[in-house]
Write an enzyme that holds these catalytic residues in place. Structure first.
Site, PDB file in Angstrom:
ATOM      1  N   CYS A 115     -10.191  -5.270  -4.977  1.00 39.42           N
ATOM      2  CA  CYS A 115     -10.422  -4.945  -3.564  1.00 39.42           C
ATOM      3  C   CYS A 115     -11.859  -4.496  -3.290  1.00 39.42           C
ATOM      4  O   CYS A 115     -12.298  -4.495  -2.139  1.00 39.42           O
ATOM      5  CB  CYS A 115      -9.434  -3.882  -3.090  1.00 39.42           C
ATOM      6  SG  CYS A 115      -7.733  -4.468  -3.161  1.00 39.42           S
ATOM      7  N   HIS A 252     -12.535  -0.730   3.530  1.00 44.47           N
ATOM      8  CA  HIS A 252     -11.503  -1.628   3.001  1.00 44.47           C
ATOM      9  C   HIS A 252     -10.175  -1.264   3.646  1.00 44.47           C
ATOM     10  O   HIS A 252      -9.854  -0.087   3.818  1.00 44.47           O
ATOM     11  CB  HIS A 252     -11.430  -1.466   1.478  1.00 44.47           C
ATOM     12  CG  HIS A 252     -10.257  -2.152   0.869  1.00 44.47           C
ATOM     13  ND1 HIS A 252      -9.939  -3.459   1.157  1.00 44.47           N
ATOM     14  CD2 HIS A 252      -9.308  -1.710  -0.004  1.00 44.47           C
ATOM     15  CE1 HIS A 252      -8.845  -3.794   0.487  1.00 44.47           C
ATOM     16  NE2 HIS A 252      -8.448  -2.752  -0.218  1.00 44.47           N
ATOM     17  N   ASN A 282      -3.429  -5.713   3.671  1.00 44.95           N
ATOM     18  CA  ASN A 282      -4.527  -5.600   2.704  1.00 44.95           C
ATOM     19  C   ASN A 282      -4.828  -6.990   2.146  1.00 44.95           C
ATOM     20  O   ASN A 282      -4.018  -7.550   1.398  1.00 44.95           O
ATOM     21  CB  ASN A 282      -4.103  -4.630   1.588  1.00 44.95           C
ATOM     22  CG  ASN A 282      -5.188  -4.430   0.536  1.00 44.95           C
ATOM     23  OD1 ASN A 282      -6.191  -5.136   0.515  1.00 44.95           O
ATOM     24  ND2 ASN A 282      -4.979  -3.461  -0.342  1.00 44.95           N
TER      25      ASN A 282
HETATM   26  N1  COA Z   1      10.451   0.164   2.309  1.00 49.74           N
HETATM   27  C1  COA Z   1      11.247   1.244   2.269  1.00 49.74           C
HETATM   28  N2  COA Z   1      11.143   2.186   1.332  1.00 49.74           N
HETATM   29  C2  COA Z   1      10.206   2.037   0.393  1.00 49.74           C
HETATM   30  C3  COA Z   1       9.346   0.940   0.361  1.00 49.74           C
HETATM   31  C4  COA Z   1       9.493  -0.029   1.368  1.00 49.74           C
HETATM   32  N3  COA Z   1       8.725  -1.117   1.452  1.00 49.74           N
HETATM   33  N4  COA Z   1       8.520   1.071  -0.677  1.00 49.74           N
HETATM   34  C5  COA Z   1       8.841   2.212  -1.296  1.00 49.74           C
HETATM   35  N5  COA Z   1       9.869   2.799  -0.646  1.00 49.74           N
HETATM   36  C6  COA Z   1      10.562   4.037  -0.967  1.00 49.74           C
HETATM   37  C7  COA Z   1      10.351   4.482  -2.383  1.00 49.74           C
HETATM   38  O1  COA Z   1      11.283   3.839  -3.228  1.00 49.74           O
HETATM   39  C8  COA Z   1      10.587   5.973  -2.290  1.00 49.74           C
HETATM   40  O2  COA Z   1      11.961   6.214  -2.286  1.00 49.74           O
HETATM   41  P1  COA Z   1      12.573   7.433  -3.122  1.00 49.74           P
HETATM   42  O3  COA Z   1      11.903   8.656  -2.543  1.00 49.74           O
HETATM   43  O4  COA Z   1      14.019   7.325  -2.859  1.00 49.74           O
HETATM   44  O5  COA Z   1      12.151   7.185  -4.536  1.00 49.74           O
HETATM   45  C9  COA Z   1      10.073   6.317  -0.899  1.00 49.74           C
HETATM   46  O6  COA Z   1       9.998   5.089  -0.180  1.00 49.74           O
HETATM   47  C10 COA Z   1       8.742   6.979  -0.904  1.00 49.74           C
HETATM   48  O7  COA Z   1       7.888   6.211  -1.711  1.00 49.74           O
HETATM   49  P2  COA Z   1       6.463   6.706  -2.025  1.00 49.74           P
HETATM   50  O8  COA Z   1       5.854   5.788  -3.021  1.00 49.74           O
HETATM   51  O9  COA Z   1       6.481   8.176  -2.301  1.00 49.74           O
HETATM   52  O10 COA Z   1       5.775   6.477  -0.586  1.00 49.74           O
HETATM   53  P3  COA Z   1       4.311   6.788  -0.176  1.00 49.74           P
HETATM   54  O11 COA Z   1       4.310   7.700   0.969  1.00 49.74           O
HETATM   55  O12 COA Z   1       3.436   7.131  -1.360  1.00 49.74           O
HETATM   56  O13 COA Z   1       3.832   5.353   0.343  1.00 49.74           O
HETATM   57  C11 COA Z   1       2.517   3.475  -0.366  1.00 49.74           C
HETATM   58  C12 COA Z   1       3.815   4.260  -0.529  1.00 49.74           C
HETATM   59  C13 COA Z   1       2.512   2.355  -1.377  1.00 49.74           C
HETATM   60  C14 COA Z   1       2.475   2.912   1.058  1.00 49.74           C
HETATM   61  C15 COA Z   1       1.326   4.428  -0.582  1.00 49.74           C
HETATM   62  O14 COA Z   1       1.485   5.146  -1.765  1.00 49.74           O
HETATM   63  C16 COA Z   1       0.020   3.703  -0.629  1.00 49.74           C
HETATM   64  O15 COA Z   1      -0.422   3.093   0.336  1.00 49.74           O
HETATM   65  N6  COA Z   1      -0.689   3.795  -1.755  1.00 49.74           N
HETATM   66  C17 COA Z   1      -1.975   3.161  -1.896  1.00 49.74           C
HETATM   67  C18 COA Z   1      -1.798   1.700  -2.012  1.00 49.74           C
HETATM   68  C19 COA Z   1      -3.087   0.987  -1.942  1.00 49.74           C
HETATM   69  O16 COA Z   1      -3.938   1.321  -1.170  1.00 49.74           O
HETATM   70  N7  COA Z   1      -3.229  -0.037  -2.770  1.00 49.74           N
HETATM   71  C20 COA Z   1      -4.327  -0.920  -2.744  1.00 49.74           C
HETATM   72  C21 COA Z   1      -5.559  -0.261  -3.169  1.00 49.74           C
HETATM   73  S1  COA Z   1      -6.840  -1.428  -3.027  1.00 49.74           S
END
Ligand code: COA
Length: 325
Positions: A115, A252, A282
């Site tokens: 990215c 980004h 993204n």
């Molecule tokens: N739909 C519904 N629920 C989902 C889900 C989806 N698409 N994806 C994950 N969940 C669930 C998880 O299983 C978890 O459930 P649990 O609490 O029962 O285990 C819950 O939602 C919370 O997940 P969590 O990972 O704690 O959520 P979060 O607030 O951290 O958000 C992301 C998840 C991925 C959106 C976030 O962590 C993020 O954006 N991270 C950075 C990603 C990124 O920028 N990547 C590219 C970098 S270049």
């Protein structure tokens, strides 16, 4: 003092026709429009058609950037393509784009920094131009991430999309001050110890298969907020500038919450931040040039504006750039 500056003379972009909405995803995955919007800010993403390759997206973006720049394709002496989803393991997809463009006078290669790829490519082109090894460079970010997503993994597949963006850089003389048009600075970093947070579980030398994207979302989020703020402060300090000097912040587009958090840390108001994640999701190396394309087409980014870009990606890699438009 006269210095060589790499000035952005044109910007282009391309998005595949097919749009995949959150609601459509929710029909085949245990997720919801509300969850995806709340956690990431994404409402839809574009998906490349069957047979539509990264080089096709890159070519379309490069072609539109050439038109905007008013530069002859024969003047392009360098093509850099930032991508993690090349058409083939080799040759570089940049050479495929060269052939499609008919840019016979260019040297062409790919840049792989996930990215952060566009920031890395911009920095590389800038250094070639500053050293006199290139005059006119085409810098492209293009991805078909839909091909490396595990569509059963709701924690990753809802976050990414396909697309391409491009800029044309041209060598022009400057005074060596921050009033110059062109790239004022770039700052790049990486930390290979953070590999396991974001990677693809395959490759020619390991599994012999392409593999799928794997991510520790929470950890990536944590690193992103800290490192993106650090690297933007580094850019400002290196130029003796402050956040109030920035006309447009073009981060980004990984997560709206990361964008908001970084802008807040820097003290940049939301109305000076270019956001496309809601529409594009993204698109990895394509996200910054696509956002630049959108904001130049709708006349937000204008000549002489100071634009701050930054990105973080797998590796991990991260970086920033300051550009006087
Ligand atoms: N739909 C519904 N629920 C989902 C889900 C989806 N698409 N994806 C994950 N969940 C669930 C998880 O299983 C978890 O459930 P649990 O609490 O029962 O285990 C819950 O939602 C919370 O997940 P969590 O990972 O704690 O959520 P979060 O607030 O951290 O958000 C992301 C998840 C991925 C959106 C976030 O962590 C993020 O954006 N991270 C950075 C990603 C990124 O920028 N990547 C590219 C970098 S270049």
């Amino acid at each position: 003092m006269t210095v060589r500056r790499s000035v952005v003379v044109g910007c282009g972009g391309y998005l595949p026709e097919k749009i995949l909405t959150n609601d459509e995803l929710a029909q085949r995955l245990d997720t919801s429009d509300e969850w995806i919007r709340d956690r990431s800010g994404i409402t839809q993403r574009h998906i490349a058609a069957e047979g539509e390759l990264t080089s096709d997206l890159a070519f379309a973006a490069a072609h539109s950037a050439l038109g905007a720049a008013g530069v002859s394709v024969q003047d392009i002496d360098m093509i850099l393509l930032a991508t993690s989803t090349p058409d083939e393991t080799f040759p570089a997809t940049a050479t495929v784009v060269q052939s499609k463009l008919g840019a016979d006078n260019a040297m062409s290669f790919d840049i792989q920094a996930v990215c952060s790829g566009f920031v890395y490519a911009l920095a590389t082109a800038d250094n070639f131009i500053k050293s006199g090894q290139a005059e006119t460079a085409m810098v492209i970010g293009a991805e078909t991430f839909s091909r490396i997503l595990d569509w059963q993994d709701r924690g990753t597949c809802v976050l990414f999309g396909d697309g391409a963006g491009a800029v044309v850089l041209k060598a022009e003389p400057g005074q060596g001050t921050t009033a110059d048009r062109g790239i004022l600075s770039t700052h790049l970093h990486s930390d290979g110890r953070l590999h396991d947070l974001l990677y693809v579980d395959g490759g020619p030398s390991s599994t012999g298969e392409v593999g799928f994207l794997r991510m520790e979302g929470k950890e990536v989020f944590r690193h992103a907020v800290v490192k993106m703020a650090e690297v933007t402060v580094e850019a400002l300090e290196a130029n003796g500038l402050t956040a109030s000097d920035i006309d447009w912040f073009v981060p980004h587009q990984a997560n709206k919450r990361i964008i908001d958090g970084t802008a807040k840390k820097l003290g940049i108001n939301g109305d000076r931040v270019v956001v496309t994640i809601d529409q594009h999701a993204n698109t990895s190396a394509a996200s910054i040039p696509l956002a630049l394309w959108v904001a130049t087409r709708d006349d937000r980014i204008k000549r002489d504006n100071l634009v701050l870009i930054e990105a973080l990606g797998g590796g991990m890699t991260w970086g920033s750039g300051l550009v006087r438009w």
